[in-house]
Design a protein around this motif. Structure first.
Motif: not given
Length: 193
Positions: A1-30
């Motif tokens: 469980m703890d490793i998964e939490i670390v993975k979540v925050f590490k994955s969010l520490a990238d600007p491209v991934r944050l931009r992807l999340i921003g786009l996916i938040l609006e609607e499902e995308r391919c």
């Protein structure tokens, strides 16, 4: 469980991934839509989507030939909730640091031998602290003694000896004189125990 939490925050520490999340938040995308929207290569988008998926932040829906992604708000909520406890944050920090150190050491050591001297400061610190733990402990080392101990780990003992001084892990007394651990060197050994 703890490793998964670390993975979540590490994955969010990238600007491209944050931009992807921003786009996916609006609607499902391919992936193809996301690549076009961000003007990046599809392979790059696939890499980042995989990291977000592995962290549990994305859900997939297949509609051949496409895979559509949506953001999992609950996964993020659980991770944020987990770090509201000070004790939990301390535990997670230790897990993340230990994993990072292990990865660096695996990259630069082949068994007992150091394969290369890292150029990045933080990696160099991790490697030199490990190197200090691998040489026999003495109160004082002669230059020849220290060189022999280092040479058993890496051929370029002169560079490493100099780096240990510059990094304030060791102190040198006089030209060609003796070497001893500096306070930072002692702290690295204590931390490694």
């Amino acid at each position: 469980m703890d490793i998964e939490i670390v993975k979540v925050f590490k994955s969010l520490a990238d600007p491209v991934r944050l931009r992807l999340i921003g786009l996916i938040l609006e609607e499902e995308r391919c992936g193809q839509e996301l690549a076009a929207e961000l003007s990046v290569a599809p392979a790059t988008v696939s890499h980042h989507l995989r990291r977000l998926r592995d962290a549990g932040l994305l859900r997939e829906r297949s509609e051949p030939p496409y895979v559509f992604y949506r953001f999992d708000h609950d996964a993020l909520r659980r991770a944020v909730q987990a770090v509201t406890d000070r004790k939990k944050v301390t535990e997670l920090t230790a897990i993340g640091l230990a994993a990072d150190k292990r990865k660096v050491l695996e990259s630069f050591f082949d068994g007992d031998r150091l394969t290369a001297i890292p150029s990045q400061r933080r990696k160099k610190e991790i490697v030199f602290e490990e190197l200090l733990r691998r040489i026999p402990r003495h109160e004082v080392y002669t230059e020849r003694q220290l060189s022999d101990y280092i040479a058993a780990i890496h051929d370029d003992f002169c560079t490493i000896r100099r780096e240990l001084i510059m990094g304030k892990y060791m102190e040198r007394e006089g030209k060609g004189g003796s070497y001893r651990l500096a306070p930072r060197g002692h702290a690295a050994l204590v931390e490694g125990c």
